[in-house]
Design a protein around this motif. Structure first.
Motif, mmCIF file in Angstrom:
data_model
loop_
_atom_site.group_PDB
_atom_site.id
_atom_site.type_symbol
_atom_site.label_atom_id
_atom_site.label_comp_id
_atom_site.label_asym_id
_atom_site.label_seq_id
_atom_site.Cartn_x
_atom_site.Cartn_y
_atom_site.Cartn_z
ATOM 1 N N PRO A 479 0.830 -1.255 0.084
ATOM 2 C CA PRO A 479 0.087 0.236 0.160
ATOM 3 C C PRO A 479 0.895 1.419 -0.083
ATOM 4 O O PRO A 479 2.220 1.118 0.399
ATOM 5 N N THR A 480 0.275 2.482 -0.227
ATOM 6 C CA THR A 480 0.845 3.771 -0.156
ATOM 7 C C THR A 480 0.442 4.025 1.323
ATOM 8 O O THR A 480 -0.907 4.183 1.409
ATOM 9 N N ALA A 481 1.310 4.543 1.962
ATOM 10 C CA ALA A 481 0.834 5.054 3.296
ATOM 11 C C ALA A 481 1.691 6.481 3.953
ATOM 12 O O ALA A 481 2.939 6.409 3.488
ATOM 13 N N GLY A 482 0.933 7.030 4.316
ATOM 14 C CA GLY A 482 1.550 8.392 5.081
ATOM 15 C C GLY A 482 1.482 8.357 6.649
ATOM 16 O O GLY A 482 0.525 7.679 7.228
ATOM 17 N N ALA A 483 2.265 8.762 7.404
ATOM 18 C CA ALA A 483 2.416 8.580 8.792
ATOM 19 C C ALA A 483 2.701 9.981 9.379
ATOM 20 O O ALA A 483 3.419 10.916 8.828
ATOM 21 N N ALA A 484 2.116 9.978 10.632
ATOM 22 C CA ALA A 484 2.554 11.230 11.761
ATOM 23 C C ALA A 484 2.526 10.874 12.947
ATOM 24 O O ALA A 484 1.997 9.806 13.400
ATOM 25 N N ARG A 485 3.230 11.685 13.705
ATOM 26 C CA ARG A 485 3.434 11.384 15.174
ATOM 27 C C ARG A 485 2.337 12.117 15.994
ATOM 28 O O ARG A 485 2.000 13.221 15.567
ATOM 29 N N SER A 486 1.820 11.323 16.902
ATOM 30 C CA SER A 486 0.629 11.907 17.609
ATOM 31 C C SER A 486 1.004 12.034 19.258
ATOM 32 O O SER A 486 1.717 10.888 19.896
ATOM 33 N N ASP A 487 0.993 13.257 19.860
ATOM 34 C CA ASP A 487 1.082 13.259 21.390
ATOM 35 C C ASP A 487 -0.160 12.690 22.041
ATOM 36 O O ASP A 487 -1.191 12.283 21.267
ATOM 37 N N PRO A 488 -0.075 12.672 23.258
ATOM 38 C CA PRO A 488 -1.261 11.998 23.924
ATOM 39 C C PRO A 488 -2.532 13.020 23.954
ATOM 40 O O PRO A 488 -2.308 14.183 23.641
ATOM 41 N N GLY A 489 -3.786 12.243 23.723
ATOM 42 C CA GLY A 489 -4.950 12.914 23.811
ATOM 43 C C GLY A 489 -5.787 12.652 22.259
ATOM 44 O O GLY A 489 -5.136 12.531 21.258
ATOM 45 N N THR A 490 -6.858 12.747 22.533
ATOM 46 C CA THR A 490 -7.705 12.454 21.152
ATOM 47 C C THR A 490 -7.800 13.540 20.040
ATOM 48 O O THR A 490 -7.573 13.153 19.100
ATOM 49 N N THR A 491 -7.358 14.957 20.750
ATOM 50 C CA THR A 491 -7.436 16.065 19.835
ATOM 51 C C THR A 491 -6.044 15.751 19.006
ATOM 52 O O THR A 491 -5.829 15.972 17.665
ATOM 53 N N ALA A 492 -4.947 15.212 19.678
ATOM 54 C CA ALA A 492 -3.691 15.007 18.926
ATOM 55 C C ALA A 492 -3.895 14.046 17.860
ATOM 56 O O ALA A 492 -3.214 14.103 16.922
ATOM 57 N N ILE A 493 -4.530 13.157 18.243
ATOM 58 C CA ILE A 493 -4.647 11.754 17.114
ATOM 59 C C ILE A 493 -5.361 12.269 16.052
ATOM 60 O O ILE A 493 -4.985 12.053 15.101
ATOM 61 N N ALA A 494 -6.417 13.135 16.069
ATOM 62 C CA ALA A 494 -6.992 13.714 14.960
ATOM 63 C C ALA A 494 -6.050 14.621 14.288
ATOM 64 O O ALA A 494 -6.075 14.515 12.970
ATOM 65 N N ASP A 495 -5.527 15.374 14.676
ATOM 66 C CA ASP A 495 -4.309 16.199 14.039
ATOM 67 C C ASP A 495 -3.178 15.373 13.246
ATOM 68 O O ASP A 495 -3.156 15.636 12.168
ATOM 69 N N ALA A 496 -2.825 14.363 14.046
ATOM 70 C CA ALA A 496 -1.757 13.610 13.454
ATOM 71 C C ALA A 496 -2.517 12.895 11.848
ATOM 72 O O ALA A 496 -2.005 12.558 11.225
ATOM 73 N N HIS A 497 -3.817 12.390 12.271
ATOM 74 C CA HIS A 497 -4.411 11.804 11.141
ATOM 75 C C HIS A 497 -4.471 12.757 10.033
ATOM 76 O O HIS A 497 -4.406 12.258 8.768
ATOM 77 N N ALA A 498 -4.776 14.192 10.235
ATOM 78 C CA ALA A 498 -4.846 14.688 9.146
ATOM 79 C C ALA A 498 -3.495 14.899 8.488
ATOM 80 O O ALA A 498 -3.645 15.184 7.139
ATOM 81 N N GLU A 499 -2.461 15.245 9.379
ATOM 82 C CA GLU A 499 -1.067 15.212 8.778
ATOM 83 C C GLU A 499 -0.678 14.127 7.888
ATOM 84 O O GLU A 499 -0.101 14.141 6.835
ATOM 85 N N ALA A 500 -0.970 12.901 8.526
ATOM 86 C CA ALA A 500 -0.772 11.647 7.588
ATOM 87 C C ALA A 500 -1.433 11.567 6.399
ATOM 88 O O ALA A 500 -0.990 11.141 5.386
#
Length: 621
Positions: A479-500
């Motif tokens: 597959p083609t995959a993008g990745a990003a680092r997320s700090d603790p917390g649900t908001t950080a996961i959403a932001d990292a998902h957007a960057e990835a």
């Protein structure tokens, strides 16, 4: 005087002819008529006494023979030897030319020759007599002794060509036959025969009847002995089978207890493999439908490549199969094939062992189904949780944390977020992603047609590579995959998902399908797309070796690069601006090439180097 002479003759067992001697001597001496009459009476009495003594001696001989025969029966070890002894003694005591014994064949409905003594004709020794035909057939049919002085002239029994030819070939004339009786059943006939006309008297027939009784007893004893031996053999075999059956039952019970305990305590397929090995011995291997090893008891356990034909046959037929040193049982649930349970053992498996192996395959199927159901349930819960986090990161964080705890995840840990575009079987890819997230205590979901994984404790690039490898193994396409680092917390996961997601879109836009990347891997594009826009990190990614070289040695490589680009990459103008010789500029640029690598001045990298130089100048205090 004559009486004394006859006593002397009796004492030395003289021949009958010698008993005429005293009579002839008296006549020669001129004895009177009274004297001769008295001598004749003495002779007659002496001959009578001699006959009585002769009969007693003969009777003693017969009794001795019968006693020896009885002894043979008591020590019966070989029925043929006993029958041969009986026939031989019958011939000797009756002074017959031939003696023989025949036995009835109930299946064929005739009687056949068993033992002969004195016979010389092969035809006679091989003759078979139909019941009722010939003298022997008549005896066998009527259970009555028969004797004939002249066989061929006797019309009391049926003559047949085969029997008469055999008797004629042996040259027999006078024959006597007596039945061998077991109760009222005739089992054969004992014969004595002469080649001349010498009839057999009552005493001879009675003696032959006695020997026939012994022969019948010998045959019956042999039958009983054979039946006893067969019964003992059958009993021994039954005992061995019972012992083997008991051992099999005990082994089956042990296997049942082990497998039942394994299921109750929540074991895994590895536990099944080791329990089967403990019960049956050998080495055990469990493979999935694609041939991947799920469990093995040893490093040298059989592999699918060693017996591909057997494993393929077991998968195709869903029936247990065997090959030399190998037995395989299908792991199935209804029509769904979950794999194959393989046992390598030098000794072949009996039916009980095969059933134990099949029971192990059944338990394996149960555990795999249970694991699949648990994984599907957990995957659904994890997917629902991740979907909620991505859809509304601001909803009750405590509730989200509690839901994460229930599936073994921790939203308060740092994560790597991976977004993957899958080519191929998306359902299978999603299942592989679910298993991967479960192993790493993370989350996975299909969000807007793409796989999203949140994995704790991994760097973004490491997580993306792991996801790509797992999905490629499942569907056969990377597959083609993008990745990003997320700090603790649900908001950080959403932001990292957007960057990835932006990283994935960038890879696809640049035509780099099948690759994985995080923002730092995309150069200045990543800097523009990245949520955090870490300028310092970007500068160090591009110019780090040059910055370190200047800091350690007090050189001016960064300033030289800035002037070089400001002068349009002209070496002479760069030297003039720096107040150094052109050769010095060339040497500095060669040093930059050593630090940044070949191609730093190529068109595709010039923009990144110039941007990093501008940002480095801005970051300088």
């Amino acid at each position: 005087m004559a009486t004394l002479e006859y006593l002397e003759l009796l004492a030395r067992d003289a021949a009958p002819v010698e008993f005429e001697g005293p009579v002839l001597a008296a006549r020669a001496a001129g004895a009177d008529a009274d004297t001769l009459a008295e001598i004749e009476r003495a002779k007659a009495l002496a001959l009578q006494v001699r006959g009585v003594l002769e009969n007693r001696r003969r009777r003693e001989t017969e009794l001795a023979a019968l006693f020896e025969t009885a002894g043979d029966l008591a020590a019966l070890t070989d029925v043929d030897a006993v029958l041969e002894a009986i026939v031989h003694r019958s011939r000797q005591l009756l002074h017959s030319d031939v003696a023989y014994l025949s036995l009835n064949d109930e299946q064929a409905g005739d009687t056949y020759m068993r033992v002969t003594d004195g016979a010389t004709s092969a035809l006679f020794r091989a003759v078979r007599l139909p019941l009722g035909a010939g003298l022997g057939g008549l005896v066998a049919q009527t259970a009555t002794p028969y004797a004939t002085a002249d066989y061929f002239a006797d019309a009391r029994f049926e003559h047949t060509v085969g029997i008469d030819d055999a008797v004629g070939d042996e040259g027999l004339t006078s024959i006597v036959g007596v039945p061998l009786l077991l109760g009222r059943r005739v089992i054969g006939v004992l014969y004595a025969a002469n080649r001349t006309v010498r009839p057999f008297g009552r005493d001879a027939i009675a003696l032959l009847v006695s020997f026939a009784a012994h022969a019948a007893i010998a045959i019956d004893n042999a039958r009983l002995l054979t039946e006893t031996q067969h019964a003992l053999h059958d009993l021994r075999v039954a005992g061995e089978l019972l012992q083997a059956r008991t051992t099999s039952v005990e082994r089956a019970a042990d296997a049942h207890d082990r497998l039942a305990d394994l299921v109750l305590r929540g074991g895994d397929v590895d536990d099944v493999a080791h329990q089967i090995r403990a019960v049956l011995g050998g080495e055990v291997l469990i493979v999935d439908p694609d041939g991947r090893v799920l469990a093995a008891t040893a490093g040298d356990a059989p592999t699918p490549e060693q017996e591909p034909a057997l494993l393929e046959r077991v998968r195709a037929t869903s029936r247990t199969g065997a090959a030399p040193g190998l037995c395989a049982a299908p792991v199935v649930a209804g029509a769904d094939s979950l794999g194959v349970l393989v046992l390598r053992r030098a000794e072949p498996l009996d039916q009980a062992d095969r059933r134990i192996l099949e029971r192990g395959a059944l338990v394996t199927a149960l555990l795999l189904l249970f694991r699949r159901n648990v994984a599907e349930t957990e995957g659904r819960l994890r997917g629902e949780l991740l979907a909620d986090v991505l859809a509304d990161a601001e909803r009750d964080p405590d509730l989200l944390r509690e839901r994460a705890r229930l599936v073994g995840a921790d939203l308060d840990a740092a994560h790597a977020v991976v977004v993957a575009q899958v080519v191929g079987d998306r359902a299978r890819a999603a299942q592989a992603a679910t298993f991967l997230a479960s192993r790493h205590r993370g989350l996975s979901a299909v969000h807007r047609g793409r796989l999203v994984l949140v994995l704790p404790g991994l760097a973004p690039r490491e997580a993306a590579a792991l996801v790509a490898e797992e999905i490629a193994r499942a569907v056969g396409h990377r597959p083609t995959a993008g990745a990003a680092r997320s700090d603790p917390g649900t908001t950080a996961i959403a932001d990292a998902h957007a960057e990835a997601t932006r990283c994935l879109d960038t890879l696809l836009a640049l035509g780099r399908a099948g690759e994985v990347a995080e923002a730092a891997d995309l150069g200045f594009v990543g800097l523009l797309l990245g949520e955090r826009r870490d300028v310092g990190a970007y500068v160090r990614t591009v110019l780090g070796p040059v910055l370190d070289y200047d800091a350690e040695r007090g050189t001016a490589l960064v300033r030289t690069l800035q002037t070089y680009y400001a002068q349009g990459a002209n070496l002479s103008r760069t030297g003039a601006a720096l107040h150094v010789h052109t050769n010095t500029v060339t040497q500095r640029l060669e040093r930059v090439t050593q630090l940044l690598g070949e191609g730093w001045n190529a068109p595709e990298r010039q923009l990144e180097v110039q941007l990093a130089l501008r940002l480095a100048d801005l970051l300088r205090p």
